[in-house]
Write a protein that holds these residues in place. Structure first.
Motif, PDB file in Angstrom:
ATOM      1  N   UNK A  87      -3.235  -0.029  -5.420  1.00 47.32           N
ATOM      2  CA  UNK A  87      -2.154  -1.005  -5.289  1.00 47.32           C
ATOM      3  C   UNK A  87      -0.887  -0.516  -5.991  1.00 47.32           C
ATOM      4  N   UNK A  88       0.216  -0.511  -5.257  1.00 44.40           N
ATOM      5  CA  UNK A  88       1.519  -0.207  -5.851  1.00 44.40           C
ATOM      6  C   UNK A  88       2.225  -1.518  -6.188  1.00 44.40           C
TER       7      UNK A  88
ATOM      8  N   UNK B  46       0.844  -1.190   0.000  1.00 46.33           N
ATOM      9  CA  UNK B  46       0.000   0.000   0.000  1.00 46.33           C
ATOM     10  C   UNK B  46       0.883   1.245   0.000  1.00 46.33           C
ATOM     11  N   UNK B  47       0.248   2.412  -0.121  1.00 43.35           N
ATOM     12  CA  UNK B  47       1.036   3.638  -0.270  1.00 43.35           C
ATOM     13  C   UNK B  47       1.795   3.994   0.999  1.00 43.35           C
ATOM     14  N   UNK B  48       1.211   3.716   2.172  1.00 45.28           N
ATOM     15  CA  UNK B  48       1.908   4.029   3.421  1.00 45.28           C
ATOM     16  C   UNK B  48       3.228   3.278   3.508  1.00 45.28           C
ATOM     17  N   UNK B  49       3.230   2.030   3.087  1.00 48.56           N
ATOM     18  CA  UNK B  49       4.475   1.260   3.132  1.00 48.56           C
ATOM     19  C   UNK B  49       5.412   1.615   1.995  1.00 48.56           C
ATOM     20  N   UNK B  50       4.867   2.027   0.851  1.00 46.74           N
ATOM     21  CA  UNK B  50       5.747   2.501  -0.213  1.00 46.74           C
ATOM     22  C   UNK B  50       6.573   3.684   0.279  1.00 46.74           C
TER      23      UNK B  50
ATOM     24  N   UNK C   5      14.779  -1.407 -19.674  1.00 54.42           N
ATOM     25  CA  UNK C   5      15.374  -1.062 -18.388  1.00 54.42           C
ATOM     26  C   UNK C   5      14.518  -0.048 -17.633  1.00 54.42           C
ATOM     27  N   UNK C   6      13.921   0.902 -18.357  1.00 58.91           N
ATOM     28  CA  UNK C   6      13.006   1.838 -17.697  1.00 58.91           C
ATOM     29  C   UNK C   6      11.831   1.091 -17.086  1.00 58.91           C
ATOM     30  N   UNK C   7      11.251   0.200 -17.876  1.00 61.03           N
ATOM     31  CA  UNK C   7      10.116  -0.582 -17.391  1.00 61.03           C
ATOM     32  C   UNK C   7      10.518  -1.453 -16.198  1.00 61.03           C
ATOM     33  N   UNK C   8      11.737  -1.960 -16.245  1.00 63.92           N
ATOM     34  CA  UNK C   8      12.210  -2.868 -15.198  1.00 63.92           C
ATOM     35  C   UNK C   8      12.504  -2.154 -13.893  1.00 63.92           C
ATOM     36  N   UNK C   9      12.433  -0.806 -13.874  1.00 63.45           N
ATOM     37  CA  UNK C   9      12.642  -0.044 -12.641  1.00 63.45           C
ATOM     38  C   UNK C   9      11.477   0.907 -12.372  1.00 63.45           C
ATOM     39  N   UNK C  10      10.337   0.633 -12.984  1.00 61.33           N
ATOM     40  CA  UNK C  10       9.155   1.473 -12.786  1.00 61.33           C
ATOM     41  C   UNK C  10       8.283   0.877 -11.686  1.00 61.33           C
ATOM     42  N   UNK C  11       8.046   1.645 -10.644  1.00 69.00           N
ATOM     43  CA  UNK C  11       7.137   1.253  -9.565  1.00 69.00           C
ATOM     44  C   UNK C  11       5.799   1.908  -9.884  1.00 69.00           C
ATOM     45  N   UNK C  12       4.776   1.098 -10.105  1.00 68.36           N
ATOM     46  CA  UNK C  12       3.545   1.586 -10.743  1.00 68.36           C
ATOM     47  C   UNK C  12       2.323   1.387  -9.853  1.00 68.36           C
ATOM     48  N   UNK C  13       1.445   2.369  -9.912  1.00 67.61           N
ATOM     49  CA  UNK C  13       0.156   2.274  -9.219  1.00 67.61           C
ATOM     50  C   UNK C  13      -0.947   2.116 -10.253  1.00 67.61           C
TER      51      UNK C  13
END
Length: 721
Positions: free
Chosen positions: A478-479, A165-169, A410-418
């Protein structure tokens, strides 16, 4: 869950050559991530969001490898695989297994509540489940969960994802999602160090004296100024990555016109710099007493070797807190757009971070700009990445091409997405209704009948609402983390939580003696472990012991014998015995020295000589204040060490004396090129290597069997086998 395969979006069985992880690490060996268009994270060729990655199981003998837990945790959801004849599992006439396990992970990445994190790992499409699994069951890293199954007929594979969740992100990255803040976090520090150097930095041809913060300033003592190589300073903002891995490499990044950061170049590696940090820190400290600054009282503002060690290691002082008047300058030779030269990385306007900050320069990005609630990726950021011809329109063919471009991968492989999870039963039709209409990357919409079959299929895999756990992210909030990059990131963070330290040093002490294992008396408790745990973690990171599991296993394995797993921090000898046994040894030259300088601390620092060297390291004593080899001098000035018990009364000192000894042991406190036990730990965990390390630590082989037992036990705990 991947949506229906589209024309030109074939899904052949993944082959090792289709993986997107490099060779040479555990991820490459055990996380064979399928290629774009075949279940990759975070989007498919038809621009559908995909919250995880399809992984192909590597072989283990004649069978696929088991599916194992990525970290300690607790099972919060469990679903066994449906029967073979279940029609909805045979979508498009091929089988997809629906076995699923969700694990909650509670751990720590640093000090304090802001570094206590919770995340969840999801393992889907398992063919069989471990019979002992149950909701609420404690799981340990590497525990077997089951066997991989089929995904649209492809075997052996699983869908794997990591969410929070966002709080833990915010706790995981140390801020709200977005660019890094004004300074890096200090509650969690691990991995590489990063320096943001604003334009205008002064650049020098020769290494300045550490007393100087600006070498173009007027002469002082016998130090003459040198002009900056660039009038007005460097012409652009730069970011410098400092990586220690035996050597030290400084790599410079500059910002491109599209806002991304790319490598400008790297200086030649400084060979064995990680092993030589103690030597380098001691040399820099000595320069505050050299002839260049004679008469300037430079020694009074000299940082201690310990503070300099921390500055060299982290680019800032985190555990050490030097006084305000201490001159702490961090000169490094780096590449810039204006040429190579020396820059002071301790200037107030230089911002310092570590990998714990998930900096954008390391490739991390946070995608939270999709305005739609469905499973179609309408993120302007992602579409801009995929829009190769900059037309503002991403066709299916263009998505296929873009997702196979290495830089974009590589960009996709380091993207944290909601984005909304694909595994929720609620709003299922609305989430996938876009599949019934033409779209820029969807040339063959589904008929009503095909759509209904897909929905029946999807309902059988949905489970989100069945997870009953307070911190589980809501379906629409959801992240998602890129799975391989997440695991790589946290393999750099070896901070031991209370539970993890208890596994390493349990209350019950097992001793190997005479070839037999038996329980021995011990006074270790949770309270005692917690007394030392924070500083132990901090200092193992400072001294690069956490760089790999071999170093941790050797260090804590030796500590299991030396300190009886933190329970005995001073020597268990009587005063008379110490005075007799240690008389005229290790610098002890006065009556009572044996007991006064008896073994204390995690590595049982013993003898006046070793105490004096540690006192110098901490800055509590200056080397010029006592006679070298005083025990052989007719009229010596002895080191003034009035309160040796500070090694017992202050937990930081108790552990720090042990980590200092780890650095100084091979030369008994004197700096030279072979001054770190990390060098020897890196050779492995063989019995012979443990014997060699024991000899360096102990001066002999006392307790060798026990040291060997604990070192190898800990390597099984920390390692990957």
């Amino acid at each position: 869950m991947a949506t229906q395969p589209q024309q030109n979006d074939a899904m052949p069985t993944a082959a090792p050559g289709d993986t997107v992880v490099p060779d040479g690490d555990v991820c490459a060996a055990n996380m064979l991530e399928c290629a774009p268009g075949n279940g990759a994270y975070p989007v498919s060729f038809n621009l559908a969001w995909h919250g995880g990655a399809h992984l192909m199981a590597p072989p283990d003998g004649n069978q696929p490898a088991y599916v194992r837990a990525i970290a300690d945790g607790k099972v919060v959801y469990l679903r066994k695989t449906g029967p073979n004849g279940k029609p909805t599992l045979h979508y498009r006439n091929v089988r997809t297994d629906d076995g699923c396990v969700v694990i909650r992970h509670d751990t720590e990445i640093g000090e304090g509540d802001s570094a206590k994190i919770t995340y969840y790992s999801v393992y889907l499409h398992l063919q069989t489940m471990q019979p002992t699994l149950a909701i609420g069951k404690k799981i340990y890293r590497k525990d077997v969960l089951g066997t991989p199954g089929q995904i649209y007929g492809q075997y052996p594979q699983i869908h794997f994802e990591i969410v929070c969740n966002e709080a833990n992100l915010k706790k995981i990255i140390g801020r709200a999602p977005g660019p890094v803040g004004a300074q890096g976090r200090t509650d969690a520090v691990y991995g590489d160090n990063w320096f943001f150097v604003p334009r205008g930095a002064k650049l020098f041809a020769s290494e300045p004296h550490p007393f100087r913060d600006d070498d173009s300033a007027p002469a002082i003592g016998s130090i003459h100024p040198q002009p900056s190589l660039v009038t007005g300073g460097t012409s652009r903002d730069i970011v410098i990555c400092m990586r220690y891995e035996k050597d030290c490499t400084l790599t410079t990044y500059v910002q491109d016109t599209d806002g991304n950061w790319s490598v400008l170049g790297a200086m030649p590696p400084e060979r064995e710099a990680e092993y030589n940090l103690y030597k380098r820190a001691t040399e820099l400290n000595a320069r505050f007493s050299d002839n260049c600054v004679a008469g300037l009282s430079a020694g009074s503002v000299a940082p201690s070797p310990s503070a300099l060690f921390e500055l060299l290691r982290f680019g800032r002082c985190i555990g050490e807190r030097p006084a305000a008047d201490i001159r702490l300058n961090h000169w490094r030779k780096v590449k810039t757009p204006d040429g190579d030269g020396w820059i002071n990385l301790s200037k107030p306007n230089v911002r310092v971070y570590s990998d714990a900050d998930f900096p954008e320069w390391a490739g991390w990005s946070f995608i939270n700009d999709d305005p739609t609630p469905d499973s179609l990726c309408d993120s302007p950021t992602v579409k801009r990445w995929l829009d190769l011809d900059r037309s503002g329109h991403v066709s299916h063919a263009e998505a296929v091409q873009a997702l196979n471009v290495e830089a974009i991968r590589q960009r996709m492989a380091h993207a944290i997405c909601k984005f909304p999870t694909e595994w929720s039963k609620a709003g299922l039709e609305a989430r996938y209704n876009w599949l019934k209409s033409p779209h820029e990357a969807l040339t063959n919409p589904l008929s009503d009948a095909d759509f209904n079959r897909l929905m029946d299929h999807a309902r059988d895999f949905a489970f989100w609402e069945d997870v009953q756990d307070a911190d589980f992210p809501p379906a629409n909030e959801c992240w998602h983390f890129p799975p391989t990059a997440f695991i790589r990131q946290f393999r750099q963070c070896r901070w031991l939580s209370a539970d993890e330290l208890e596994q390493a040093y349990p209350n019950t002490y097992v001793q190997n003696s005479g070839g037999q294992l038996h329980q021995a008396a011990n006074t270790l408790s949770s309270a005692m472990r917690e007394k030392y745990r924070i500083v132990l973690n901090r200092l193992m990171e400072k001294h690069s012991i956490t760089r790999n599991t071999m170093r941790m296993s050797h260090f804590l394995g030796q500590g299991a014998e030396e300190s009886r797993t933190l329970a005995w921090m001073d020597e268990r000898r009587s005063e008379a015995s110490c005075n007799s046994f240690y008389a005229n040894r290790n610098g002890n030259d006065l009556p009572g020295d044996g007991y006064k300088f008896r073994g204390r601390g995690m590595k049982q620092l013993t003898g006046k000589f070793n105490y004096a060297e540690y006192w110098v390291y901490r800055g509590w004593l200056k080397r010029h204040e006592f006679t070298p080899s005083w025990w052989n001098h007719p009229h010596p000035t002895r080191p003034n060490i009035a309160t040796p018990d500070v090694l017992l009364t202050v937990p930081y000192n108790t552990v720090d004396a042990g980590t200092w000894y780890w650095e100084a042991t091979p030369n008994h406190g004197l700096p030279h090129s072979v001054s770190s036990m990390n060098r020897y730990a890196d050779f492995g965990i063989s019995s012979l290597q443990i014997q060699f390390v024991t000899t360096q630590i102990n001066g002999g082989q006392y307790g060798l069997e026990n040291r060997r037992y604990h070192t190898q036990r800990l390597y099984k705990l920390f390692g990957d086998s």
